[in-house]
Write a protein that holds these residues in place. Sequence first.
Motif, PDB file in Angstrom:
ATOM      1  N   LEU A   1       4.267  -3.673  -3.812  1.00 26.41           N
ATOM      2  CA  LEU A   1       5.160  -2.671  -3.431  1.00 26.41           C
ATOM      3  C   LEU A   1       6.470  -3.180  -3.335  1.00 26.41           C
ATOM      4  N   ARG A   2       7.808  -2.528  -3.703  1.00 26.05           N
ATOM      5  CA  ARG A   2       9.043  -2.533  -3.521  1.00 26.05           C
ATOM      6  C   ARG A   2       9.742  -1.540  -2.627  1.00 26.05           C
TER       7      ARG A   2
ATOM      8  N   PHE B   1       6.533  -7.134  -1.776  1.00 27.10           N
ATOM      9  CA  PHE B   1       5.202  -7.391  -1.332  1.00 27.10           C
ATOM     10  C   PHE B   1       4.249  -7.946  -2.550  1.00 27.10           C
ATOM     11  N   PHE B   2       3.796  -9.184  -2.345  1.00 28.61           N
ATOM     12  CA  PHE B   2       3.207  -9.466  -3.668  1.00 28.61           C
ATOM     13  C   PHE B   2       2.144 -10.561  -3.315  1.00 28.61           C
ATOM     14  N   PHE B   3       1.084 -10.645  -4.201  1.00 26.64           N
ATOM     15  CA  PHE B   3       0.248 -12.005  -3.999  1.00 26.64           C
ATOM     16  C   PHE B   3       0.040 -12.709  -5.416  1.00 26.64           C
ATOM     17  N   TYR B   4      -0.246 -13.933  -5.162  1.00 26.56           N
ATOM     18  CA  TYR B   4      -0.487 -14.955  -6.445  1.00 26.56           C
ATOM     19  C   TYR B   4      -1.842 -14.454  -7.126  1.00 26.56           C
ATOM     20  N   SER B   5      -1.789 -14.379  -8.170  1.00 25.34           N
ATOM     21  CA  SER B   5      -3.097 -14.277  -9.248  1.00 25.34           C
ATOM     22  C   SER B   5      -4.189 -15.113  -8.818  1.00 25.34           C
TER      23      SER B   5
ATOM     24  N   THR C   1      -3.576  -0.892   4.331  1.00 22.08           N
ATOM     25  CA  THR C   1      -4.546  -0.107   3.423  1.00 22.08           C
ATOM     26  C   THR C   1      -4.329  -0.576   1.761  1.00 22.08           C
ATOM     27  N   ASP C   2      -3.224  -0.120   1.535  1.00 23.83           N
ATOM     28  CA  ASP C   2      -2.898  -0.097   0.266  1.00 23.83           C
ATOM     29  C   ASP C   2      -2.818  -1.597  -0.258  1.00 23.83           C
ATOM     30  N   PHE C   3      -2.415  -2.659   0.437  1.00 20.28           N
ATOM     31  CA  PHE C   3      -2.482  -3.879   0.201  1.00 20.28           C
ATOM     32  C   PHE C   3      -3.814  -4.671   0.036  1.00 20.28           C
ATOM     33  N   LEU C   4      -4.619  -4.166   0.937  1.00 22.58           N
ATOM     34  CA  LEU C   4      -6.138  -4.606   0.961  1.00 22.58           C
ATOM     35  C   LEU C   4      -6.762  -4.003  -0.433  1.00 22.58           C
ATOM     36  N   LYS C   5      -6.526  -2.696  -0.734  1.00 22.78           N
ATOM     37  CA  LYS C   5      -7.178  -2.007  -1.880  1.00 22.78           C
ATOM     38  C   LYS C   5      -6.745  -2.737  -3.087  1.00 22.78           C
ATOM     39  N   ALA C   6      -5.583  -3.277  -3.194  1.00 23.64           N
ATOM     40  CA  ALA C   6      -4.910  -3.833  -4.408  1.00 23.64           C
ATOM     41  C   ALA C   6      -5.505  -5.203  -4.395  1.00 23.64           C
ATOM     42  N   TRP C   7      -5.597  -5.946  -3.313  1.00 24.23           N
ATOM     43  CA  TRP C   7      -6.327  -7.367  -3.179  1.00 24.23           C
ATOM     44  C   TRP C   7      -7.735  -7.218  -3.967  1.00 24.23           C
ATOM     45  N   TYR C   8      -8.354  -6.401  -3.312  1.00 25.66           N
ATOM     46  CA  TYR C   8      -9.795  -6.422  -3.654  1.00 25.66           C
ATOM     47  C   TYR C   8     -10.022  -5.856  -5.015  1.00 25.66           C
TER      48      TYR C   8
END
Length: 80
Positions: free
Chosen positions: A5-6, A12-16, A66-73
């Motif tokens: 998300l921007r 907002f990001f995570f490393y692969s 919720t969106d962050f967790l969905k993207a993570w999984y």
Amino acid sequence: MPTILRLNGYRFFFYSRENDGPPHIHVEFADKLAKYWLEPVELASSQRVRAHELGGVRRLVVEHRTDFLKAWYEHFSSED
């Protein structure tokens, strides 16, 4: 390094290859960085972020958790 998300100058990001720990999100704005655990939402670390800014960042993390967790999984289940 997927960007999830921007919003209002925040990225907002995570490393692969960072799925060896619990779900979390990194937040970058200007030259500042923060990392929040997502279950539960809790500050993991921060760099150059003032204390009064952390509350606003945390509110955004909670709002989009919720969106962050969905993207993570979704992202890390596709790496198997």
